[in-house]
Motif scaffolding. Structure first.
Motif, short mmCIF file in Angstrom:
data_model
loop_
_atom_site.label_atom_id
_atom_site.label_comp_id
_atom_site.label_asym_id
_atom_site.label_seq_id
_atom_site.Cartn_x
_atom_site.Cartn_y
_atom_site.Cartn_z
N GLU A 127 21.14 -5.51 21.97
CA GLU A 127 20.45 -4.34 21.43
C GLU A 127 18.96 -4.63 21.34
OE1 GLU A 127 22.21 -3.32 17.68
OE2 GLU A 127 23.92 -2.35 18.65
N ILE A 128 18.16 -3.64 21.72
CA ILE A 128 16.71 -3.78 21.67
C ILE A 128 16.22 -3.10 20.39
CG2 ILE A 128 14.53 -3.25 22.85
CD1 ILE A 128 16.37 -5.15 24.41
N HIS A 129 15.41 -3.81 19.64
CA HIS A 129 14.83 -3.26 18.40
C HIS A 129 13.31 -3.32 18.50
CE1 HIS A 129 18.65 -3.08 16.24
NE2 HIS A 129 18.96 -4.17 16.93
N TRP A 130 12.65 -2.26 18.04
CA TRP A 130 11.19 -2.22 18.04
C TRP A 130 10.69 -1.80 16.69
CZ3 TRP A 130 13.94 0.48 21.84
CH2 TRP A 130 14.23 1.82 21.55
N ILE A 153 11.94 17.60 30.04
CA ILE A 153 12.40 17.59 28.65
C ILE A 153 12.34 16.14 28.16
CG2 ILE A 153 14.34 17.94 27.08
CD1 ILE A 153 15.31 20.14 28.97
N THR A 154 11.73 15.92 27.00
CA THR A 154 11.58 14.57 26.48
C THR A 154 12.49 14.36 25.27
OG1 THR A 154 9.28 14.53 27.22
CG2 THR A 154 9.91 12.91 25.55
N SER A 155 13.20 13.24 25.27
CA SER A 155 14.04 12.83 24.14
C SER A 155 13.53 11.48 23.65
CB SER A 155 15.49 12.68 24.57
OG SER A 155 16.00 13.89 25.06
N LEU A 156 13.49 11.34 22.32
CA LEU A 156 13.05 10.07 21.73
C LEU A 156 14.28 9.25 21.34
CD1 LEU A 156 10.06 11.35 19.58
CD2 LEU A 156 10.03 10.35 21.86
N VAL A 157 14.25 7.98 21.68
CA VAL A 157 15.37 7.07 21.44
C VAL A 157 15.00 6.13 20.30
CG1 VAL A 157 16.84 5.30 22.48
CG2 VAL A 157 15.99 7.20 23.87
N SER A 158 15.86 6.08 19.28
CA SER A 158 15.60 5.25 18.10
C SER A 158 15.81 3.77 18.39
CB SER A 158 16.54 5.65 16.97
OG SER A 158 16.32 6.98 16.59
N MET A 178 8.83 4.31 19.25
CA MET A 178 7.62 3.54 18.93
C MET A 178 6.35 4.12 19.57
SD MET A 178 8.23 0.15 21.20
CE MET A 178 6.96 -0.16 22.39
N TRP A 179 6.52 5.01 20.58
CA TRP A 179 5.36 5.62 21.20
C TRP A 179 4.74 6.65 20.25
CZ3 TRP A 179 3.34 4.00 25.77
CH2 TRP A 179 4.15 3.25 26.60
N SER A 180 3.43 6.69 20.20
CA SER A 180 2.73 7.69 19.38
C SER A 180 2.88 9.06 20.02
CB SER A 180 1.24 7.34 19.27
OG SER A 180 0.60 7.55 20.52
N SER A 181 2.63 10.11 19.25
CA SER A 181 2.74 11.46 19.81
C SER A 181 1.75 11.67 20.96
CB SER A 181 2.55 12.52 18.72
OG SER A 181 1.28 12.41 18.13
N PRO A 191 9.97 3.73 29.35
CA PRO A 191 10.05 5.13 29.77
C PRO A 191 11.04 5.26 30.92
CG PRO A 191 7.76 4.40 29.66
CD PRO A 191 8.63 3.18 29.54
N VAL A 192 12.07 6.09 30.73
CA VAL A 192 13.08 6.32 31.76
C VAL A 192 13.14 7.81 32.05
CG1 VAL A 192 15.53 6.17 32.35
CG2 VAL A 192 14.45 4.33 31.03
#
Length: 112
Positions: free
Chosen positions: A109-112, A94-99, A63-66, A2-3
């Motif tokens: 690169e980080i993959h989840w 304001i929240t943005s989701l990062v793939s 990857m975070w749930s709603s 979380p940033v």
């Protein structure tokens, strides 16, 4: 990861000196670990249009749930209110989701 990138008014900067640890406030308010949380604070020189004492852009991995997204963004808002001694109407998040694969850390690169 979380940033939160927070833009604050100069008045908020003056109030923050003795308000405790903002990361720990956020962790407590969201019921999440502070281990990977990051907050960047930038002081605004000018704000036009709607006025907010704090405007935060929160970036979270998909990857975070709603439910977790809700806890993190509302927890951030409450922590900012407490830390800067503000009313809820003075804080905007304001929240943005990062793939997955859209984050580079330690050159990889980080993959989840």
């Amino acid at each position: 990861m979380p940033v939160a990138n927070c833009i604050i008014t100069p008045a908020c900067q003056e109030r923050s000196a003795s308000s405790g640890n903002l990361i720990e406030l956020w962790a407590n308010e969201s019921n999440k670990s502070s281990e990977h949380m990051t907050i960047n604070i930038v002081v605004s020189s000018e704000q036009l249009g709607n006025k907010y004492s704090v405007m935060a852009n929160l970036q979270l991995p998909t990857m975070w749930s709603s439910g977790d997204v809700s806890l993190l963004q509302t927890g951030l808002a409450r922590a900012l209110e407490q830390y800067y001694q503000l009313a809820s109407g003075d804080v905007h998040v304001i929240t943005s989701l990062v793939s997955s694969g859209r984050v580079v850390e330690n050159g990889k690169e980080i993959h989840w």
